[in-house]
Design a protein around this motif. Structure first.
Motif, PDB file in Angstrom:
ATOM      1  N   LEU A 101      16.503   2.211  10.615  1.00  0.00           N
ATOM      2  CA  LEU A 101      17.658   1.367  10.269  1.00  0.00           C
ATOM      3  C   LEU A 101      17.465  -0.041  10.828  1.00  0.00           C
ATOM      4  N   GLY A 102      16.859  -0.129  12.012  1.00  0.00           N
ATOM      5  CA  GLY A 102      16.534  -1.443  12.568  1.00  0.00           C
ATOM      6  C   GLY A 102      15.568  -2.202  11.675  1.00  0.00           C
ATOM      7  N   LYS A 103      14.571  -1.480  11.126  1.00  0.00           N
ATOM      8  CA  LYS A 103      13.618  -2.115  10.217  1.00  0.00           C
ATOM      9  C   LYS A 103      14.321  -2.647   8.966  1.00  0.00           C
ATOM     10  N   LEU A 104      15.260  -1.867   8.442  1.00  0.00           N
ATOM     11  CA  LEU A 104      15.978  -2.322   7.242  1.00  0.00           C
ATOM     12  C   LEU A 104      16.834  -3.541   7.542  1.00  0.00           C
ATOM     13  N   GLN A 105      17.426  -3.592   8.726  1.00  0.00           N
ATOM     14  CA  GLN A 105      18.191  -4.783   9.102  1.00  0.00           C
ATOM     15  C   GLN A 105      17.276  -6.002   9.171  1.00  0.00           C
ATOM     16  N   MET A 106      16.060  -5.808   9.692  1.00  0.00           N
ATOM     17  CA  MET A 106      15.085  -6.890   9.725  1.00  0.00           C
ATOM     18  C   MET A 106      14.781  -7.376   8.312  1.00  0.00           C
ATOM     19  N   MET A 107      14.563  -6.445   7.400  1.00  0.00           N
ATOM     20  CA  MET A 107      14.204  -6.820   6.036  1.00  0.00           C
ATOM     21  C   MET A 107      15.356  -7.480   5.289  1.00  0.00           C
ATOM     22  N   ALA A 108      16.568  -7.317   5.791  1.00  0.00           N
ATOM     23  CA  ALA A 108      17.734  -7.951   5.164  1.00  0.00           C
ATOM     24  C   ALA A 108      18.017  -9.339   5.746  1.00  0.00           C
ATOM     25  N   ASP A 109      17.208  -9.760   6.729  1.00  0.00           N
ATOM     26  CA  ASP A 109      17.412 -11.056   7.378  1.00  0.00           C
ATOM     27  C   ASP A 109      16.868 -12.172   6.491  1.00  0.00           C
ATOM     28  N   ASP A 122      12.666 -15.233   3.656  1.00  0.00           N
ATOM     29  CA  ASP A 122      12.170 -16.549   3.248  1.00  0.00           C
ATOM     30  C   ASP A 122      10.751 -16.784   3.756  1.00  0.00           C
ATOM     31  N   LEU A 123      10.528 -16.477   5.028  1.00  0.00           N
ATOM     32  CA  LEU A 123       9.198 -16.698   5.590  1.00  0.00           C
ATOM     33  C   LEU A 123       8.181 -15.727   4.998  1.00  0.00           C
ATOM     34  N   ALA A 124       8.611 -14.516   4.671  1.00  0.00           N
ATOM     35  CA  ALA A 124       7.701 -13.573   4.015  1.00  0.00           C
ATOM     36  C   ALA A 124       7.286 -14.097   2.642  1.00  0.00           C
ATOM     37  N   ARG A 125       8.234 -14.672   1.911  1.00  0.00           N
ATOM     38  CA  ARG A 125       7.893 -15.257   0.600  1.00  0.00           C
ATOM     39  C   ARG A 125       6.893 -16.388   0.760  1.00  0.00           C
ATOM     40  N   VAL A 126       7.134 -17.253   1.749  1.00  0.00           N
ATOM     41  CA  VAL A 126       6.211 -18.356   2.013  1.00  0.00           C
ATOM     42  C   VAL A 126       4.830 -17.819   2.360  1.00  0.00           C
ATOM     43  N   GLY A 165       6.234   2.110   4.298  1.00  0.00           N
ATOM     44  CA  GLY A 165       6.080   1.834   2.869  1.00  0.00           C
ATOM     45  C   GLY A 165       7.213   2.430   2.051  1.00  0.00           C
ATOM     46  N   LEU A 166       7.722   3.587   2.499  1.00  0.00           N
ATOM     47  CA  LEU A 166       8.861   4.199   1.810  1.00  0.00           C
ATOM     48  C   LEU A 166      10.098   3.303   1.878  1.00  0.00           C
ATOM     49  N   LEU A 167      10.245   2.593   2.987  1.00  0.00           N
ATOM     50  CA  LEU A 167      11.372   1.656   3.114  1.00  0.00           C
ATOM     51  C   LEU A 167      11.143   0.409   2.267  1.00  0.00           C
ATOM     52  N   LYS A 168       9.936  -0.145   2.361  1.00  0.00           N
ATOM     53  CA  LYS A 168       9.652  -1.421   1.705  1.00  0.00           C
ATOM     54  C   LYS A 168       9.744  -1.338   0.183  1.00  0.00           C
ATOM     55  N   SER A 169       9.489  -0.155  -0.364  1.00  0.00           N
ATOM     56  CA  SER A 169       9.564  -0.027  -1.824  1.00  0.00           C
ATOM     57  C   SER A 169      10.988  -0.219  -2.340  1.00  0.00           C
ATOM     58  N   PHE A 170      11.973  -0.064  -1.454  1.00  0.00           N
ATOM     59  CA  PHE A 170      13.376  -0.278  -1.830  1.00  0.00           C
ATOM     60  C   PHE A 170      13.963  -1.550  -1.205  1.00  0.00           C
ATOM     61  N   ALA A 171      13.526  -1.880   0.000  1.00  0.00           N
ATOM     62  CA  ALA A 171      14.244  -2.889   0.790  1.00  0.00           C
ATOM     63  C   ALA A 171      13.433  -4.144   1.076  1.00  0.00           C
ATOM     64  N   PHE A 172      12.241  -4.276   0.495  1.00  0.00           N
ATOM     65  CA  PHE A 172      11.440  -5.474   0.742  1.00  0.00           C
ATOM     66  C   PHE A 172      10.836  -6.028  -0.549  1.00  0.00           C
ATOM     67  N   TRP A 173      10.008  -5.213  -1.206  1.00  0.00           N
ATOM     68  CA  TRP A 173       9.321  -5.731  -2.391  1.00  0.00           C
ATOM     69  C   TRP A 173      10.250  -6.100  -3.548  1.00  0.00           C
ATOM     70  N   PRO A 174      11.286  -5.323  -3.846  1.00  0.00           N
ATOM     71  CA  PRO A 174      12.191  -5.759  -4.929  1.00  0.00           C
ATOM     72  C   PRO A 174      12.882  -7.090  -4.609  1.00  0.00           C
ATOM     73  N   ILE A 227      11.645  -9.484  -2.527  1.00  0.00           N
ATOM     74  CA  ILE A 227      10.622 -10.531  -2.488  1.00  0.00           C
ATOM     75  C   ILE A 227      10.162 -10.915  -3.886  1.00  0.00           C
ATOM     76  N   SER A 228       9.869  -9.903  -4.706  1.00  0.00           N
ATOM     77  CA  SER A 228       9.222 -10.191  -5.987  1.00  0.00           C
ATOM     78  C   SER A 228      10.189 -10.315  -7.159  1.00  0.00           C
ATOM     79  N   LEU A 229      11.351  -9.663  -7.070  1.00  0.00           N
ATOM     80  CA  LEU A 229      12.284  -9.663  -8.199  1.00  0.00           C
ATOM     81  C   LEU A 229      13.617 -10.343  -7.888  1.00  0.00           C
ATOM     82  N   GLY A 230      13.778 -10.798  -6.650  1.00  0.00           N
ATOM     83  CA  GLY A 230      15.022 -11.476  -6.281  1.00  0.00           C
ATOM     84  C   GLY A 230      16.229 -10.570  -6.221  1.00  0.00           C
ATOM     85  N   GLN A 231      15.998  -9.264  -6.041  1.00  0.00           N
ATOM     86  CA  GLN A 231      17.135  -8.351  -5.965  1.00  0.00           C
ATOM     87  C   GLN A 231      17.891  -8.539  -4.647  1.00  0.00           C
TER      88      GLN A 231
END
Length: 202
Positions: free
Chosen positions: A92-100, A105-109, A162-171, A173-177
């Motif tokens: 859950l801490g990781k997901l909070q990080m990914m929602a920051d 923004d820095l990950a996109r850069v 990776g199971l988290l990032k497929s829902f909470a990071f890549w969409p 970063i790449s799709l603006g969800q």
């Protein structure tokens, strides 16, 4: 700490904050050390005294962000506590990080900066991998305690996250969800835990 050291530390922090602002606003390629120096209110020479290149400065920003978040979310393995609850807290801490917003923004850069430069990507990954990630450390401790199967801890941690990032990071970063709401975060974490523990728990 002496006064000159404090001034040096303040200038370094000003440079980092200015660089974060410039990278977020303009991206890696367009941002220059001149712009960073102007935004920080220091000379370009001062910037180069602290950071020999733009790549080094950007890697330090990512490293600091990762370190701060990892420190906030790190949890020592507890042999007397259920594995699921310990991991749930960390994920859950990781997901909070990914929602920051700062992190995203820095990950996109970073992704834009490295996509055409494999060498730069390898350098940034190497810099960010200097410290072992908290989930890897936790998995190794649980294995030593005889509660998880002896799989490569780095592989298992990468798989789990990776199971988290497929829902909470890549969409995002790449799709603006939009970032996940609390209920969806819990659903994603519980599903990841079900899969991970079914595979690796002894």
């Amino acid at each position: 700490m002496t006064a000159p050291q404090r001034l040096t530390d303040r200038k370094r922090e000003a440079i980092i904050q200015a660089a974060i602002s410039e990278f977020r606003s303009n991206g890696f390629e367009i941002t220059s050390m001149d712009r960073i120096a102007a935004t920080a209110g220091v000379s370009k020479r001062t910037v180069y005294n602290h950071f020999p290149s733009k790549e080094e400065l950007f890697a330090e920003i990512l490293n600091q962000l990762w370190t701060r978040i990892s420190t906030e979310q790190a949890s020592a393995y507890q042999p007397d506590q259920p594995l699921r609850e310990q991991l749930r807290h960390m994920l859950l801490g990781k997901l909070q990080m990914m929602a920051d917003d700062n992190f995203l923004d820095l990950a996109r850069v970073a992704i834009a900066a490295t996509i055409h430069s494999p060498e730069r990507a390898q350098n940034m990954v190497a810099r960010m991998s200097e410290r072992e990630e908290s989930v890897t450390v936790w998995i190794r401790a649980a294995q030593a305690d005889g509660r998880l199967k002896p799989v490569d801890p780095e592989f298992a941690a990468h798989q789990l996250q990776g199971l988290l990032k497929s829902f909470a990071f890549w969409p995002q970063i790449s799709l603006g969800q939009p970032t996940l709401d609390n209920a969806t975060q819990n659903t994603v974490v519980d599903a990841a835990l079900d899969m991970f523990l079914a595979c690796y728990q002894l």
